[in-house]
Enzyme design. Structure first.
Site, mmCIF file in Angstrom:
data_model
loop_
_atom_site.group_PDB
_atom_site.id
_atom_site.type_symbol
_atom_site.label_atom_id
_atom_site.label_comp_id
_atom_site.label_asym_id
_atom_site.label_seq_id
_atom_site.Cartn_x
_atom_site.Cartn_y
_atom_site.Cartn_z
ATOM 1 N N LYS A 173 0.883 -1.177 0.000
ATOM 2 C CA LYS A 173 0.000 0.000 0.000
ATOM 3 C C LYS A 173 0.914 1.218 0.000
ATOM 4 O O LYS A 173 1.365 1.677 1.026
ATOM 5 C CB LYS A 173 -0.879 -0.025 1.261
ATOM 6 N N GLU A 176 -0.549 7.482 -1.408
ATOM 7 C CA GLU A 176 -1.549 7.916 -2.391
ATOM 8 C C GLU A 176 -1.149 9.240 -3.046
ATOM 9 O O GLU A 176 -1.789 9.685 -3.989
ATOM 10 C CB GLU A 176 -2.932 8.013 -1.725
ATOM 11 N N ARG A 177 -0.074 9.882 -2.529
ATOM 12 C CA ARG A 177 0.278 11.190 -3.083
ATOM 13 C C ARG A 177 1.106 11.076 -4.374
ATOM 14 O O ARG A 177 1.093 11.964 -5.207
ATOM 15 C CB ARG A 177 1.037 12.014 -2.043
ATOM 16 N N CYS A 281 13.805 11.343 5.585
ATOM 17 C CA CYS A 281 13.827 10.989 7.008
ATOM 18 C C CYS A 281 15.246 11.059 7.559
ATOM 19 O O CYS A 281 15.441 11.038 8.762
ATOM 20 C CB CYS A 281 13.265 9.604 7.228
ATOM 21 N N GLU A 383 9.397 17.429 13.876
ATOM 22 C CA GLU A 383 9.896 17.141 12.528
ATOM 23 C C GLU A 383 9.137 18.061 11.572
ATOM 24 O O GLU A 383 7.920 17.939 11.427
ATOM 25 C CB GLU A 383 9.637 15.678 12.158
HETATM 26 P P1 NAD Z 1 2.485 9.284 6.662
HETATM 27 O O1 NAD Z 1 2.677 8.685 7.995
HETATM 28 O O2 NAD Z 1 1.506 10.390 6.510
HETATM 29 O O3 NAD Z 1 2.008 8.156 5.610
HETATM 30 C C1 NAD Z 1 2.693 6.926 5.496
HETATM 31 C C2 NAD Z 1 1.706 5.874 5.013
HETATM 32 O O4 NAD Z 1 0.686 5.715 6.017
HETATM 33 C C3 NAD Z 1 1.004 6.213 3.706
HETATM 34 O O5 NAD Z 1 0.912 5.060 2.920
HETATM 35 C C4 NAD Z 1 -0.356 6.705 4.168
HETATM 36 O O6 NAD Z 1 -1.367 6.441 3.220
HETATM 37 C C5 NAD Z 1 -0.596 5.911 5.431
HETATM 38 N N1 NAD Z 1 -1.440 6.646 6.400
HETATM 39 C C6 NAD Z 1 -1.491 7.989 6.582
HETATM 40 N N2 NAD Z 1 -2.367 8.294 7.551
HETATM 41 C C7 NAD Z 1 -2.874 7.131 8.011
HETATM 42 C C8 NAD Z 1 -3.823 6.797 9.025
HETATM 43 N N3 NAD Z 1 -4.422 7.725 9.756
HETATM 44 N N4 NAD Z 1 -4.095 5.497 9.231
HETATM 45 C C9 NAD Z 1 -3.505 4.537 8.504
HETATM 46 N N5 NAD Z 1 -2.595 4.795 7.520
HETATM 47 C C10 NAD Z 1 -2.276 6.076 7.277
HETATM 48 O O7 NAD Z 1 3.931 9.730 6.133
HETATM 49 P P2 NAD Z 1 4.290 10.543 4.826
HETATM 50 O O8 NAD Z 1 3.891 11.966 4.990
HETATM 51 O O9 NAD Z 1 3.851 9.814 3.604
HETATM 52 O O10 NAD Z 1 5.890 10.438 4.848
HETATM 53 C C11 NAD Z 1 6.716 11.300 5.587
HETATM 54 C C12 NAD Z 1 7.069 10.717 6.923
HETATM 55 O O11 NAD Z 1 7.709 9.456 6.748
HETATM 56 C C13 NAD Z 1 8.063 11.558 7.698
HETATM 57 O O12 NAD Z 1 7.697 11.571 9.046
HETATM 58 C C14 NAD Z 1 9.385 10.830 7.505
HETATM 59 O O13 NAD Z 1 10.348 11.045 8.513
HETATM 60 C C15 NAD Z 1 8.918 9.420 7.505
HETATM 61 N N6 NAD Z 1 9.889 8.534 6.871
HETATM 62 C C16 NAD Z 1 10.613 7.729 7.685
HETATM 63 C C17 NAD Z 1 11.571 6.898 7.127
HETATM 64 C C18 NAD Z 1 12.395 6.000 8.003
HETATM 65 O O14 NAD Z 1 13.057 5.159 7.457
HETATM 66 N N7 NAD Z 1 12.369 6.131 9.308
HETATM 67 C C19 NAD Z 1 11.785 6.904 5.743
HETATM 68 C C20 NAD Z 1 11.004 7.736 4.947
HETATM 69 C C21 NAD Z 1 10.056 8.560 5.527
#
Ligand code: NAD
Length: 497
Positions: A173, A176-177, A281, A383
């Site tokens: 999954k 979606e962006r 990240c 962050e």
């Molecule tokens: P996000 O948490 O908004 O989304 C991640 C995923 O979770 C997406 O597929 C999204 O559809 C899903 N999601 C979002 N809201 C949800 C909810 N309420 N319930 C269930 N699923 C949900 O993150 P993002 O904005 O796509 O990505 C940026 C974030 O990811 C930053 O915090 C970044 O630090 C982190 N990140 C961490 C790593 C790492 O390795 N630690 C790597 C890349 C990005």
């Protein structure tokens, strides 16, 4: 006419006519497509396809799986330009940066090609009288991955190539962006010979994620995204006894010591703070300057460099920094800059209100630099995930270490110094999972594993590399005796020893 991106289930592209949401080109602010958001039924269909494909894939010899993976790697290289264009159009990162992302993903595929070596197990002859004992690493079954927007190609490649090489089948999954590059990559995996149903992709939002989390068929979940969602995924998965690794957000600090090569440190910080518009990240978002003399020189040098930074469309490869991913992300970053000013930090370079000629509606924020930031300010605690670098002044390395160790995140960090003893002490004492010594983005290579500490990772095992083989398999230990013919043993009631 915009195209609608659907799902990839059982080896077929699937559009169900369900809910959709627009996809934007962040460089222009224009809608460039739409993505379908999977319903419970669509996700269940993907899980059912993965389940059906599992028995045959599990029994496919590892070397045959590796041949598929090897062809897949070559297709990724052949189609790299197209993949990177899709990444850049929907994410906004500059093409050369997308190329770096894809290359790192390809290295995860290369690692996966060698996984048969790691599945060999362990064997002990004569563990007891005429008893041999061995451990096998068996696949789990159907496993799921949920990934963020910021590395649309690479992060999925951290997960599913290792998982399927271990004999599992997968439901992904993605974000979606920016979903298009993932779907193209899934098609390439099919072209390489991956059987239908081994990899399924469902686009969607919380409804899709919750369906995966609550499915009895899904055995394990890998997640990468923000910390609040990572924590939610981890606790929900635990309720049904699923194995889970959930990688979260970060606030990565870099200490600049008085003896550091300042030119190198400044160049490194520019790339680490503003590359990909700070949407990594592992981005460095806090520079910890040891002593006012270092801080003054550092801030002056960064200010000079920022003035020359080329900001513009991600599709123009001569640019150095593109836009943020969405209008909401831009507004959020601007809100943090406003808060930093209100809370009393010194705004040295203000990226608000930047104009990019010809791209007036793009989601741009210019590189922003704050000095004299204190640990109580929201620009320090949170962050931001944008092009904002904050400078915190400390009096000693020890004070810097204590500052970093007190932060809730522990993903990456770096020290700039010429002093080996200081570097060694720092890497030993720091409560962070990935440490750089004069290396600003210490992202481990594919044959190590990637993971932070504290609220940057929930779970025991890191992503990709050797940890992924342990995560996507379970150990089975078999103890076997073939007594010599004619030997008969009496009953024993004591514990075997
Ligand atoms: P996000 O948490 O908004 O989304 C991640 C995923 O979770 C997406 O597929 C999204 O559809 C899903 N999601 C979002 N809201 C949800 C909810 N309420 N319930 C269930 N699923 C949900 O993150 P993002 O904005 O796509 O990505 C940026 C974030 O990811 C930053 O915090 C970044 O630090 C982190 N990140 C961490 C790593 C790492 O390795 N630690 C790597 C890349 C990005």
């Amino acid at each position: 006419m915009t195209t609608t991106i659907g799902h990839f289930i059982g080896g077929e592209s699937v559009l169900t006519g369900g809910r959709t949401q627009p996809i934007y080109n962040p460089s222009t602010g224009e809608v460039c497509g739409a993505v379908e958001l999977a319903s419970v039924a669509t996700v269940e269909q993907a899980i059912a396809n993965a389940k059906a494909a599992y028995p045959e894939w599990r029994n496919t010899p590892p070397a045959k799986r590796a041949q598929v993976m090897f062809r897949f790697k070559m297709l990724l290289e052949e189609r790299a330009d197209q993949i990177c264009e899709l990444i850049s159009r929907e994410h906004g990162k500059v093409l050369h940066d997308a190329r770096g992302e894809l290359q790192r993903g390809i290295e995860n595929v290369e690692y996966a090609c060698g996984i048969p070596e790691l599945l060999k197990g362990e064997h002990s002859r004569n563990a007891g009288p005429a008893i041999d004992s061995w451990s096998e690493f068996q696949p789990l079954g159907v496993v799921a991955g949920i990934t963020p927007f910021n590395f649309p190609a690479m992060v999925p490649l951290w997960m599913w190539p290792s998982a399927v090489m271990c004999g599992n089948t997968f439901v992904l999954k993605p974000s979606e962006r920016d979903p298009s590059s993932v779907l193209m990559i899934a098609q390439l995996a099919m072209e390489a010979g991956l059987p239908a149903g081994v990899l399924n992709v469902v686009n969607g939002d919380k409804e899709a994620v919750d369906t995966l989390l609550h499915s009895d068929t899904v055995q394990a979940v890998s997640f990468v995204g923000s910390t609040p969602i990572a924590h939610y995924i981890y606790t929900e998965a635990a309720k049904s006894g699923k194995r889970c690794q959930a990688l979260g957000g970060a606030k990565n600090h870099s200490i600049v010591m008085p003896d550091a090569d300042l030119d190198n440190a400044v160049n490194a910080l520019m790339g680490a703070a503003y590359g990909s518009c700070g949407e990594r990240c592992m981005a460095i978002s806090v520079a910890v300057a040891v002593g006012d003399e270092v801080a003054d020189k550092l801030v002056a040098a960064l200010k000079g460099k920022i003035a020359g930074l080329k900001v513009g469309s991600g599709l123009d490869n001569s640019n150095e920094m593109g836009p943020l991913v969405t209008a909401q992300a831009r507004d959020r970053v601007v809100g943090y800059i406003d808060a930093g000013v209100e809370q009393g930090a010194e705004l040295v370079v203000d990226g608000r209100g930047i104009k990019v000629p010809g791209h007036e509606n793009g989601y741009f924020v210019g590189a922003t630099l704050f000095d004299r930031v204190t640990p109580d300010m929201s620009i320090y605690t949170d962050e931001i995930f944008g092009p904002v670098l904050v400078v915190v002044r400390v009096n000693s390395m020890q004070e810097g270490i204590e500052l970093i160790n007190a932060h809730e995140y522990g993903n990456g960090t770096c020290i700039f110094t010429r002093d080996g003893e200081a570097a060694r002490y720092f890497s030993d004492q720091i409560l962070v999972g990935m440490v750089g010594i004069n290396v600003p983005l210490p992202v481990p290579v594919s044959y190590h594993s990637f993971g932070g500490w504290k609220r940057s990772l929930f779970g025991d095992l890191s992503a990709y590399g050797p940890d992924s083989v342990r995560f996507y398999t379970r150990r089975k230990t078999i103890t076997q005796r073939w007594p010599s013919s004619g030997v008969r043993e009496g009953v024993t009631y004591s514990f075997p020893s």
